[in-house]
Design a protein around this motif. Structure first.
Motif: not given
Length: 351
Positions: A3-5, A49-52, A134-139, A184-189
Motif C-alpha cells: 500500500p502507498e499514499t 510506503l509503510a513497512l509496519e 524514517e526508523i523508530p530509534r527503539s528498533h 513480505d513487509v516483516p522480511r523487508l523491514k
C-alpha cells in the motif's frame, strides 16, 4: 503490491500547495520549519510506503530548506532516525547536524536524529530528488544507537561497500513496489534494519562488535550485491566472487548454504532472470538472443538456451514469442471497446 499514499502538489490549488507540503513533511518526518523561495507556487511529489512502523518516501521537490530547531524538539520528539539517499537528478544538499556540516551529492547517504537540531537545504534553483526513510530509534539496541550517534550528519558514500548495498535495496524497493506483497513487509523491514546496522558498523570499522550471525548476514548481503552488479561478466564464478571478498570458496559456500542456496545457483538465477526480463521487453524484441545471452554473462548461446529451457520449461525464442503475443493481445483488448448496451455506465466510486 505494498500500500502507498501519493502526494502531488499539482493536485491542489496553487495558493495552498506549500502549506499542504509542509504539513505532509511534518507528519512524515517530524515538525520542521520549512521555507522556500517557491512557496507561492511550490512543486513537489512523494509516495509514502509503510513497512509496519518504518516509512519510506521517494521524493522530488523544488529547492527548499528544512530546519528542526530546539524549540520544535521541546514541543515534541518522535525519536526517529531519518536517512536520506540522494538520487540522480538532484542538486546538492547542504546538511548541518550534530556539529557536522557537509554537502551531499548524488548517491550519497546521511543520517539524522530527530532529537537533535538539523538544517538541510537544497541549493537555490535546484531540485531535490531522493528517498527518505524514517526508523523508530527503539528498533536498535543501545550499542547500535551509540554507533549511529557517531555518524550523524556525516556524508556516507552510496557507491561502495554497505552504502551501495543499502542504496540498491532502497532504490529497488521503491521502484518495484508492485513486486512485493503485504506478507513480505516483516522480511523487508528486517533486511532494512540489518543493512543500516551493517552500514554503521562498516563506517566506524566496528564490525567486530556485531554478533557472529550479524557479521555473516552482512557479508552475505555484500556478496549478493556484488553478484547483482557483475552478473554480466562471463568470468564471474563462485571462486572469483570468493577471491574478490578475501574469503575461501568453502566460506562462500557456507554463507549461501545458510540462505538455502548455492553461490553457483544464485549467479545462474540472476543471469537467467535478467535474460528473461530482456526477452520480454518489447524494446529489445529485435535484439538477437545471442546478444541477450552475451549481455547476461553467457559466452555460448547453446548453453544459455539449455539453461533457460531447464529453468522456465521453454526455449528462449518460444518464451519471447509467447510474451510478444500476450502483449499484443493486451494492447488489442484496450483498443476494442464492448458494444453499447443502451444503459448508463456505472458511476465510479469516489476515492
Amino acid at each position: 503490491m505494498l500500500p502507498e499514499t501519493v502526494l502531488r502538489t499539482d493536485d491542489v490549488a496553487p495558493d495552498i500547495r506549500f502549506d499542504v507540503w509542509r504539513d505532509a513533511m511534518a507528519a512524515t518526518m517530524s515538525p520542521m520549519d520549512v521555507s522556500s523561495q517557491h512557496s507561492s507556487d511550490f512543486w513537489g511529489e512523494t509516495r509514502l510506503l509503510a513497512l509496519e512502523d518504518v516509512l519510506l518516501w521517494p521524493v522530488a521537490m523544488q529547492a527548499s530548506r528544512y530546519r528542526r530547531t530546539p524549540k520544535l524538539i521541546r514541543q515534541g520528539d518522535p525519536e526517529l532516525y531519518h536517512i536520506t539517499l540522494v538520487l540522480p537528478g538532484s542538486g546538492r544538499l547542504r546538511v548541518d547536524h550534530n556539529d557536522r556540516r557537509h554537502m551531499s551529492l548524488v548517491n550519497d547517504l546521511y543520517i539524522l536524529n530527530s532529537s537533535y537540531p538539523c538544517d538541510v537545504e537544497v541549493e537555490e534553483n535546484e531540485l531535490a530528488v531522493g528517498i527518505g526513510v524514517e526508523i523508530p530509534r527503539s528498533h536498535f539496541p543501545l550499542a547500535t544507537e551509540r554507533a549511529i550517534g557517531r555518524v550523524l550528519g556525516q556524508r556516507i558514500p552510496g557507491q561502495e561497500g554497505f552504502g551501495a548495498v543499502l542504496a540498491h535495496f532502497l532504490s529497488h524497493l521503491v521502484a518495484r513496489n508492485s513486486a512485493h506483497q503485504p506478507s513480505d513487509v516483516p522480511r523487508l523491514k528486517q533486511i532494512l534494519l540489518d543493512l543500516v546496522t551493517g552500514l554503521v558498523a562498516r563506517e566506524l570499522d566496528a564490525e567486530t562488535a556485531l554478533s557472529k550471525e550479524m557479521r555473516q548476514r552482512n557479508k552475505f548481503l555484500l556478496i549478493r550485491s556484488y553478484i547483482n552488479r557483475h552478473y554480466h561478466d562471463p568470468g564471474l564464478t563462485p571462486r572469483t566472487v570468493a577471491a574478490a571478498h578475501f574469503i575461501s570458496p568453502r566460506q562462500l559456500h557456507r554463507l549461501f548454504e545458510a540462505e538455502g542456496i548455492t553461490a553457483a545457483a544464485y549467479i545462474r538465477g540472476r543471469r537467467l532472470a535478467e535474460a528473461r526480463r530482456r526477452l520480454a521487453d518489447p524494446a529489445q524484441y529485435t535484439t538477437s538472443i545471442q546478444s541477450i545471452a552475451r549481455r547476461c554473462g553467457y559466452t555460448s548461446a547453446a548453453h544459455f538456451s539449455r539453461s533457460f529451457s531447464a529453468a522456465y520449461g521453454m526455449a528462449p525464442r518460444e518464451y519471447r514469442e509467447l510474451e510478444h503475443r500476450q502483449q499484443l493481445d493486451t494492447e488489442l483488448r484496450t483498443l476494442i471497446r464492448p458494444p453499447a448496451t443502451g444503459r448508463d455506465p456505472i458511476p465510479a466510486i469516489p476515492a
